[in-house]
Scaffold this active site. Structure first.
Site: not given
Ligand code: AMP
Length: 401
Positions: A6, A89, A178, A239, A384
């Site tokens: 990743n 990823r 996601h 956020r 993940e």
């Protein structure tokens, strides 16, 4: 063994899985690439090491990772040939990549074409892929996209009501993110419940530093709260989540904020941090709210309220709901947030068992609704990296052309 990578703008995280993806043999991360204070953290079995050294480039970072994996004392392999495939990823696959794919030069060209849609993430992904292919040229490399799972959304779920031609020309639409997490959790949910995935109408709440909610009908994403950019939908650590875009014009035209200021505000200064004025960490927000800090209480209430509204919306989108799943840092570890989100949703069949919800069984997959409840509510830890490794093992086993 399968190596999962990743690659971020200044980090490379890695995990080395056994060939059957049942165990993680080694894992770690290189951080602060090209910055002062660069280091590598590595764990293999019980051994943990940190190496502090100059890591001027991603290519130096990859070399360090491979050398660490090969190290006689704390490594995990004795020859590079033991790595049989590499999974990457990849953040944004636009509408080009609808599933994971074995990387060839044509895939790289298409990934380059996706850069304008994810200018922060895709260049780092591409660097990672190029460097890893250069170091391990004889094994298949697989890209697993965050956006791919959501490519099953129907047009009304992904279309913005803006001028159609403009959207077509610039690929403006809801993509969602996601996806690798949602796919893993959706699959595990069916397995935990011993039900075919086709029967499940699920709302999955991925509540981590980033937050997104997905409506997953029969194992396929039919809507999701993140869209074109990664700050809309439900509120997050820093956020904003959804707000009236009219505020952007107002802040720019009347208040005099630059677009760069506004961008920083919605990505870095909003959410839990913006409301509480204290922290983006849900643990701090919960502690401070319990101690009577009014703005932390508001942050917590708003966080749960925004998620609750998405659950209602997605039950409507799917024409019903029989599974509600919580995952990622907050979803897996916060009974308070799960309770608040579920409060008042009994009309949809959503209730949770207080004991099951509050039992501290960190990391365990579990059902937290009463056995006879119409909606099964679950906690399913996401993974993940494992999903990437599973895709990589599967695609690498196919004949390569
Ligand atoms: P992630 O991005 O999945 O690593 O999730 C990070 C988020 O999980 C942060 O906001 C943490 O505050 C939150 N988190 C981790 N542990 C807990 C906990 N025990 N209770 C509440 N929030 C937690």
């Amino acid at each position: 063994m399968i190596l999962v990578i990743n690659c971020g703008s200044s980090t490379i995280k890695y995990q080395l899985f056994s060939q059957d993806v049942a165990t993680v043999t080694a894992k770690g991360a290189v951080a602060k690439i090209g910055e002062p204070g660069a280091y590598l953290d590595h764990q293999s079995g019980d051994q943990k090491i940190t190496l502090e050294q100059d890591i001027p480039s991603h290519s130096a970072g990859f070399e360090l990772i491979i050398n660490t994996l090969l190290h006689a004392e704390y490594g995990a392999i004795s020859h590079i040939n033991e790595i049989t495939a590499v999974g990457h990823r990849a953040v944004h696959g636009a509408d080009v990549f609808v599933e994971s794919t074995v990387i060839d030069d044509h895939v790289i060209e298409n990934l380059e074409a996706c850069v304008p849609l994810a200018p922060l993430h895709n260049p780092a992904n591409l660097t990672g892929i190029r460097q890893a292919r250069a170091l391990l040229p004889n094994v298949p490399h697989v890209a697993v996209f965050d956006t791919a799972f959501h490519q099953t959304m129907p047009p009304p779920a992904y279309t913005y009501a803006l001028p159609y031609e403009l959207c077509q020309q610039h690929k403006l639409r809801r993509y969602g993110f996601h996806g690798t997490s949602f796919r893993y959790v959706s699959r595990r949910t069916a397995e935990v419940l011993h039900r075919p995935v086709e029967e499940l109408k699920s709302v999955i709440c991925h509540l981590g530093n980033g937050v997104s909610i997905a409506a997953v009908d029969g194992g396929k994403s039919v809507d999701t709260s993140l869209g074109f950019a990664t700050f809309c939908g439900a509120m997050m650590g820093t956020r904003s989540g959804d707000f009236d875009p009219g505020l952007i014009f107002h802040l720019h035209n009347e208040v005099g904020m630059s677009l760069a200021d506004i961008e920083r505000m919605v990505f870095k200064e909003s959410g839990l941090l913006g409301i509480s004025g204290l922290s983006n960490d849900m643990r701090t927000i919960e502690t401070q709210a319990a101690a009577g800090h009014a703005r932390s209480q508001l942050a917590l209430d708003l966080f749960a309220y925004m998620i609750k509204k998405y659950i209602g919306a997605y039950a409507a989108a799917m024409g019903g709901l029989n599974t509600l799943v919580f995952t990622a840092g907050i979803g897996e570890n916060s009974p308070v947030v799960r309770q608040k989100v579920c409060d008042g949703l009994a009309f949809l069949g959503i209730t949770i068992d207080n004991t099951a919800n509050t039992q501290a069984v960190r990391g365990a997959e579990r059902v937290i609704s009463p056995p006879d409840a119409p909606v099964s509510v679950l906690v399913v830890p996401t993974n993940e990296e494992k999903m990437i490794a599973l895709d990589t093992a599967e695609l690498a086993a196919l004949p390569q052309h």
